[in-house]
Scaffold this motif. Structure first.
Motif, mmCIF file in Angstrom:
data_model
loop_
_atom_site.group_PDB
_atom_site.id
_atom_site.type_symbol
_atom_site.label_atom_id
_atom_site.label_comp_id
_atom_site.label_asym_id
_atom_site.label_seq_id
_atom_site.Cartn_x
_atom_site.Cartn_y
_atom_site.Cartn_z
ATOM 1 N N CYS A 161 29.112 27.079 33.263
ATOM 2 C CA CYS A 161 29.030 28.406 33.883
ATOM 3 C C CYS A 161 27.627 28.984 33.802
ATOM 4 O O CYS A 161 27.405 30.140 34.168
ATOM 5 N N ASP A 162 26.663 28.203 33.314
ATOM 6 C CA ASP A 162 25.317 28.722 33.077
ATOM 7 C C ASP A 162 24.535 28.934 34.371
ATOM 8 O O ASP A 162 24.693 28.181 35.342
ATOM 9 N N ASP A 163 23.666 29.959 34.355
ATOM 10 C CA ASP A 163 22.702 30.124 35.437
ATOM 11 C C ASP A 163 21.701 28.978 35.371
ATOM 12 O O ASP A 163 21.492 28.371 34.313
ATOM 13 N N VAL A 164 21.098 28.678 36.515
ATOM 14 C CA VAL A 164 20.098 27.603 36.568
ATOM 15 C C VAL A 164 18.792 28.187 37.084
ATOM 16 O O VAL A 164 18.729 28.698 38.204
ATOM 17 N N GLY A 166 17.366 30.909 36.343
ATOM 18 C CA GLY A 166 17.479 32.328 36.615
ATOM 19 C C GLY A 166 18.380 32.707 37.772
ATOM 20 O O GLY A 166 18.509 33.896 38.092
ATOM 21 N N ALA A 167 19.010 31.741 38.394
ATOM 22 C CA ALA A 167 19.882 32.028 39.544
ATOM 23 C C ALA A 167 21.295 31.526 39.280
ATOM 24 O O ALA A 167 21.489 30.513 38.594
ATOM 25 N N ARG A 168 22.287 32.257 39.815
ATOM 26 C CA ARG A 168 23.672 31.808 39.672
ATOM 27 C C ARG A 168 23.893 30.547 40.504
ATOM 28 O O ARG A 168 23.338 30.401 41.594
ATOM 29 N N ALA A 169 24.692 29.643 39.968
ATOM 30 C CA ALA A 169 24.934 28.374 40.649
ATOM 31 C C ALA A 169 26.346 27.900 40.339
ATOM 32 O O ALA A 169 26.948 28.293 39.341
ATOM 33 N N VAL A 170 26.868 27.048 41.206
ATOM 34 C CA VAL A 170 28.151 26.389 40.961
ATOM 35 C C VAL A 170 27.839 24.969 40.504
ATOM 36 O O VAL A 170 27.192 24.193 41.227
ATOM 37 N N HIS A 171 28.270 24.624 39.296
ATOM 38 C CA HIS A 171 27.979 23.308 38.743
ATOM 39 C C HIS A 171 28.960 22.271 39.285
ATOM 40 O O HIS A 171 30.168 22.476 39.293
ATOM 41 N N LYS A 222 24.604 34.748 47.880
ATOM 42 C CA LYS A 222 24.499 36.097 47.328
ATOM 43 C C LYS A 222 25.587 36.954 47.961
ATOM 44 O O LYS A 222 25.928 36.785 49.127
ATOM 45 N N SER A 223 26.134 37.876 47.195
ATOM 46 C CA SER A 223 27.211 38.707 47.719
ATOM 47 C C SER A 223 27.048 40.157 47.303
ATOM 48 O O SER A 223 26.211 40.484 46.464
ATOM 49 N N SER A 224 27.870 40.998 47.912
ATOM 50 C CA SER A 224 27.883 42.430 47.588
ATOM 51 C C SER A 224 29.051 42.784 46.676
ATOM 52 O O SER A 224 29.371 43.960 46.507
ATOM 53 N N VAL A 225 29.713 41.775 46.105
ATOM 54 C CA VAL A 225 30.884 42.031 45.268
ATOM 55 C C VAL A 225 30.476 42.790 44.011
ATOM 56 O O VAL A 225 29.562 42.396 43.285
ATOM 57 N N ASP A 226 31.179 43.883 43.749
ATOM 58 C CA ASP A 226 30.871 44.751 42.624
ATOM 59 C C ASP A 226 31.312 44.130 41.298
ATOM 60 O O ASP A 226 32.285 43.373 41.245
ATOM 61 N N LEU A 234 33.395 35.764 41.594
ATOM 62 C CA LEU A 234 33.471 34.932 42.797
ATOM 63 C C LEU A 234 32.108 34.326 43.121
ATOM 64 O O LEU A 234 31.134 35.025 43.339
ATOM 65 N N LEU A 235 32.049 32.998 43.154
ATOM 66 C CA LEU A 235 30.856 32.268 43.555
ATOM 67 C C LEU A 235 31.268 31.240 44.600
ATOM 68 O O LEU A 235 32.132 30.399 44.338
#
Length: 362
Positions: A161-164, A166-171, A222-226, A234-235
């Motif tokens: 679940c780690d960022d890569v 500095g950015a969110r990613a799906v592993h 990138k999303s606008s999900v709060d 959600l990714l």
């Protein structure tokens, strides 16, 4: 009806070789995971035999077939889709970090069949994404040679679940195929050679072996999900889609701008709600709809959901060219630019003077 032609010996040899590469040589790997939240990962499962979406769903303990269809960008209208042996299927894996390592969050559970061993289950059923030692450890099995028919065992699949960087990613757990390289795999999945080497602790890319399971970071939209939304985690990775808000909303991700695009889901059974709540922004603009004006694009964007509501917001995007108004170019104020400007002006003055002299008799 004439019988379908039998596969040639060469085709059978190629298929057997491909399957051997994937599930005989595969070696499990632990993915680094230090995040303090759960997430959704993926693995590249290669079925050894022809199967169906429903069978893969049961094998991996997925709640709905929508998860599998969306992860592979297959149409929602194909819940009974056939999956050929040797093809790569992206399977969603709910992930949780434990002691610096990511494992599937208490799923899937597999029921032991007659004649099976733990090593056979790890190698042949789950194609090397896990070892029998890992199965023994998480299930507290004292003697791996004494398992019972019908016994249910947890299969701890690798994930993160780690960022890569500095950015969110799906592993994504990728099984290395014979003949591929770190650079080729990086290019295929939209990452870099250096990122793959760092993430997987690869010191020498020339030593990459077929069957190795790599942790490959997939770019997520990138999303606008709060952050307060029930689906705040959600990714959606590039090239896939996902259903959310109790199957009322379908969100997709593509490489155009890596911006999540959501719309009302069509012909999908709703869960938890009797009907979908209203999905409109101010001005009655429906979720996912656009409204264009001079130099701007207004979209009704999805921002999440609560127990009672689906949340939306008007998102404005400038469509004007950068550097000034449409059709205008920025001035060149360099010395060369000024010289060119005066040269063109002199030519223009000379041309006008010539025309005047030619047009009027003296």
């Amino acid at each position: 009806m004439s019988p379908s032609p039998s596969p040639s010996p060469i085709s059978l040899i190629l298929l057997i070789s491909l399957l051997f590469t994937y599930f005989i040589s595969a070696t499990s790997a632990s993915f680094k995971c230090t995040a303090n939240h759960t997430c959704q990962s993926l693995i590249g499962y290669v079925p050894p035999n022809s199967t169906t979406v429903s069978s893969i769903k049961r094998l991996f303990g997925l709640k709905t077939h929508h998860q599998l269809l969306g992860s592979n960008s297959w149409p929602l209208s194909e819940p009974n889709r056939t999956v050929q042996a040797g093809s790569v299927v992206r399977v969603p894996v709910p992930c949780k970090c434990t002691n610096g390592t990511g494992v599937s969050n208490r799923t899937p559970f597999y029921k032991v069949r007659k004649g099976q061993t733990l090593d056979g289950i790890a190698t042949n059923v789950f194609v090397g994404f896990v070892t029998y030692q890992e199965i023994v450890a998480v299930n507290g099995i004292k003697n791996p040679n004494l398992i019972q028919i019908g016994q249910e065992i947890w299969i701890p699949l690798p994930c993160s679940c780690d960022d890569v960087e500095g950015a969110r990613a799906v592993h994504y757990g990728h099984v290395v195929v014979a003949g591929s390289s770190v650079a080729q795999i990086a290019g295929e999945f939209g990452t870099t050679r250096e990122t793959l080497m760092s993430l997987n602790g690869i010191a020498d890319p020339k030593q990459l072996k077929a069957g190795t399971i790599l942790d490959v970071p997939l770019k997520a939209c990138k999303s606008s999900v709060d952050n307060t939304s029930l689906d705040s985690s959600l990714l959606v990775p590039n090239g896939t889609y996902a259903l959310t808000a109790n199957n009322c909303v379908e969100c997709s991700c593509n490489s155009d701008d890596l911006q999540l695009r959501c719309k009302t889901a069509q012909k999908v059974r709703i869960s938890n709600w009797k009907q979908c709540p209203p999905m409109q922004c101010s001005g009655n603009l429906t979720l996912g709809a656009n409204m264009t004006a001079t130099c701007s694009l207004t979209t009704c964007a999805y921002t999440g959901y609560t127990k009672e509501r689906i949340l939306t917001v008007l998102s404005n995007q400038s469509t004007c060219p950068t550097g000034g108004a449409p059709g205008l170019q920025p001035l060149d104020i360099s010395a060369a630019g000024i010289e060119r400007e005066w040269r063109w002006r002199g030519l223009f003055v000379s041309l006008i003077t010539g025309l005047l002299c030619f047009s009027f008799p003296w």
